[in-house]
Design an enzyme around this catalytic site. Structure first.
Site, PDB file in Angstrom:
ATOM      1  N   HIS A  81       0.852  -1.195   0.000  1.00  0.00           N
ATOM      2  CA  HIS A  81       0.000   0.000   0.000  1.00  0.00           C
ATOM      3  C   HIS A  81       0.887   1.244   0.000  1.00  0.00           C
ATOM      4  CE1 HIS A  81      -3.225   2.762   0.758  1.00  0.00           C
ATOM      5  NE2 HIS A  81      -2.762   3.093   1.946  1.00  0.00           N
ATOM      6  N   ASP A  98      -2.631   9.090   3.773  1.00  0.00           N
ATOM      7  CA  ASP A  98      -2.997   7.709   3.485  1.00  0.00           C
ATOM      8  C   ASP A  98      -4.425   7.667   2.940  1.00  0.00           C
ATOM      9  OD1 ASP A  98      -3.655   5.018   3.428  1.00  0.00           O
ATOM     10  OD2 ASP A  98      -2.992   4.622   5.479  1.00  0.00           O
ATOM     11  N   CYS A 149      -3.991   3.454  -4.717  1.00  0.00           N
ATOM     12  CA  CYS A 149      -3.208   4.117  -3.668  1.00  0.00           C
ATOM     13  C   CYS A 149      -1.998   4.858  -4.236  1.00  0.00           C
ATOM     14  CB  CYS A 149      -2.797   3.145  -2.578  1.00  0.00           C
ATOM     15  SG  CYS A 149      -1.872   1.705  -3.157  1.00  0.00           S
TER      16      CYS A 149
END
Length: 190
Positions: A81, A98, A149
């Site tokens: 990620h 994030d 991401c």
């Protein structure tokens, strides 16, 4: 460019190249558009720092004074990620952006400790962190899948590098991917 097709994970090469374009734009346009002075670390920086310590990354900045920059961008890959670490030297903050809204206390502490070690190594003096704040960024656009991401990470950096609001969402990812392809092909951020 196959990695920039919708639904495909971005790899380290795409992210490193895009981050380099952001840094180049910062240097070339800094005087006329008053963009923040930016340094972008490699996608391998944080994992190397985390796993092997400062001694393995200390030479990565031998040609740059990170303390003379406004913003330092650290692309972070953890458990497949991508997130973005940002060190704001003027505001004395370290944040992690994030797109899945995770907690990053260990990474925030690691980046703050890095600044202390970097200052001691390059400036031969302690670095006062007493006024510094660390936090996970809140109220930011979030991804709604498991493949964007890296695009969110690059877009966070691109927007922050020109003091632009986060005016994008998951719905914009396909268009943003197309812009990234054009930017990479032209070797400049569009």
């Amino acid at each position: 460019m196959q990695k920039l097709k919708p639904g495909v994970w971005l790899n380290d090469e795409i992210i490193n190249f895009y981050m380099e374009l952001i840094a180049i734009r910062s240097q070339s346009e800094n005087s006329e558009k008053k963009l923040p002075a930016v340094h972008c670390y490699s996608t391998f920086f944080c994992s190397t720092l985390r796993e092997k310590g400062y001694s393995k990354v200390r030479r990565w900045t031998k040609r740059v004074d990170v303390f003379s920059k406004d913003l330092l961008f650290v692309p972070i890959n953890y458990a497949y990620h991508w997130t973005l670490g940002m060190i704001d030297m003027k505001q004395k903050t370290i944040q992690v952006y994030d797109s899945l809204n995770g907690a990053h206390d260990a990474t925030l502490k690691l980046l703050l400790k890095y600044l202390q070690e970097e200052h001691q190594d390059k400036k031969n003096a302690p670095f006062d962190t007493s006024a510094w704040k660390t936090m996970a960024a809140k109220g930011i656009p979030l991804q709604e899948n498991m493949s964007d991401c890296g695009v969110f990470t690059c877009t966070f950096a691109e927007r922050l590098s020109r003091n632009h609001p986060f005016d994008f969402s998951q719905a914009d990812m396909e268009l943003i991917r197309k812009r990234m392809v054009l930017s990479i092909a032209r070797r400049e951020i569009l």
